[in-house]
Design a protein around this motif. Structure first.
Motif: not given
Length: 423
Positions: A409-414, A416-417, A420
């Motif tokens: 989840a942390a990898y996916g969030t990073r 995505a940020i 963006r």
């Protein structure tokens, strides 16, 4: 492979030869296997303990072969984190690195607590924390000092284990019939025990994660990995057989200090304090090399900004990833002061088996020109890792899966940020 350059990410110095690399691997494996995983494995497998040991060794051999070929191809700090990234893609490298860091951080805590339980049981957590601080300082002072200390540790431990084997096998209490496999040995129990024993074999990863610090890695790593694994297997088998002949599967499974209990049962009470000292030294040796390996993978992940880039710094004098080592040491101190050794072993095994699953998948992609192993090796290694991971105790699977998922989840969030910001 594209290596990072520039003053912010200097490379480590190549100082280790074959003997040093083998000794670092031995220091990681022998203490963990004999003094931490043997009794829990006996509880799971019963009279099938030696079968479980053979299964764990077979999976470890596949992993070691795959890792050695990949390490020779990619001689940089980080081990399977680097191999997965280069062969399978950024996500798989990250997954391997995350699994390694969390699994081996738990291993560090387990080894520190093993030291405490043998040296001063009434204050095991305090001794464990102090051990982590001391060995982090040793690693901070440079890789050569760590290798010399590991050499001394391995010599002491092998001497103590040889004394245990001789005392047990020459005792009148020894009974070869206790080695027979009975109906209590179930397939599930044997596989669970193999997964726990795999925790003990995984020390050869330290050799691969030191790929940036060995001389002539294309020659050194493929020689050092199977040598360390083979020596360790011989030691494990000899000690397991000796202890089983005296205690039997049930007695071994119920023992809190199985080697000490075995020499007492063999009538060699005077050897028990020596065994306790050897256990403490062995666990210290494992802890030393474990901190070494986790900090190098942290360094590699920080270089690629999967972890804070400030951790990628290398000390200008000692040539070690000093910030990564200090962070790892601090986390392990907290765990050693608050956790239980038995749960740490299962959690560690889950993380490390995921790590090696990625290693075997990466080795599958090697070409003949890249000196790939026979295809059956990474295929069997991948299947074996997944099978052993999901036959571990339910609590280990649950906690391991949760922390792995959090990392994903942390990898996916990073990502995505980052996307963006780019848009």
């Amino acid at each position: 492979m594209n290596q990072p350059t520039g003053p912010a990410s200097p490379h480590l110095q190549r100082r280790l030869g074959v003997a040093d690399a083998v000794l670092i691997g031995l220091g990681s494996m022998i203490g963990a296997g004999i003094f931490a995983a043997l009794a829990p494995a006996a509880r799971a497998a019963g009279s099938g303990l030696l079968v479980a040991l053979a299964v764990a060794a077979a999976v470890a051999y596949c992993n070691a072969t795959s890792s050695a070929r990949l390490a020779a191809r990619y001689p940089a700090s980080g081990g399977t984190y680097v191999y997965g990234r280069e062969r399978l893609g950024d996500f798989w490298g990250y997954l391997a690195g995350w699994a390694f860091v969390i699994g081996k951080t738990a291993s560090c805590a387990a080894m520190a607590l093993t030291v405490g339980s043998y040296v001063w049981p009434e204050h095991a957590h305090a001794v464990a924390a102090a051990s982590v601080v001391a060995l982090t300082a040793v690693n901070y002072a440079g890789i050569q000092k760590s290798a010399w200390l590991t050499r001394a540790v391995v010599a002491v431990v092998l001497t103590v284990l040889a004394a245990v084997v001789v005392a047990c096998l020459t005792s009148s209490a020894a009974n070869a019939g206790r080695l027979d496999v009975d109906a209590d040995a179930t397939l599930t129990g044997v596989l669970q025990a193999a997964g726990l024993l795999f925790f003990a074999f995984a020390g050869y990863a330290r050799i691969a994660t030191l790929g940036e610090e060995v001389r002539d890695p294309a020659r050194t790593i493929p020689r050092a990995v199977p040598l360390a694994l083979g020596i360790t297997l011989v030691v494990y088998a000899a000690v397991a057989v000796a202890v089983l002949t005296v205690l039997g599967p049930r007695g071994l499974g119920e023992a809190t200090a199985p080697l000490s209990d075995a020499v007492r049962a063999a009538g060699a009470d005077r050897l028990a304090p020596v065994v306790r000292g050897g256990a403490a030294v062995a666990a210290l040796g494992s802890l030393l090399a474990l901190i070494l390996g986790v900090s190098r993978t942290t360094l590699a992940m920080a270089r690629d900004r999967h972890l804070p880039h400030v951790l990628a710094a290398v000390h200008p004098r000692f040539q070690v990833p000093h910030r990564a080592e200090l962070l790892v040491g601090a986390v392990v101190v907290v765990l050693a002061a608050t956790t239980d050794v038995r749960g740490a072993i299962g959690f560690s095994s889950f993380g490390v088996l995921v790590y090696y699953a990625v290693a075997n998948a990466s080795a599958w992609t090697l070409t003949a020109d890249e000196n790939r192993p026979a295809r059956i090796v990474p295929a069997a290694g991948l299947a074996g890792c997944l099978l052993l991971a999901f036959t571990l105790p339910a609590a280990s699977i649950a906690w391991g899966s949760t922390v792995i998922a959090a990392g994903i989840a942390a990898y996916g969030t990073r990502r995505a940020i980052t996307a963006r910001r780019a848009s």
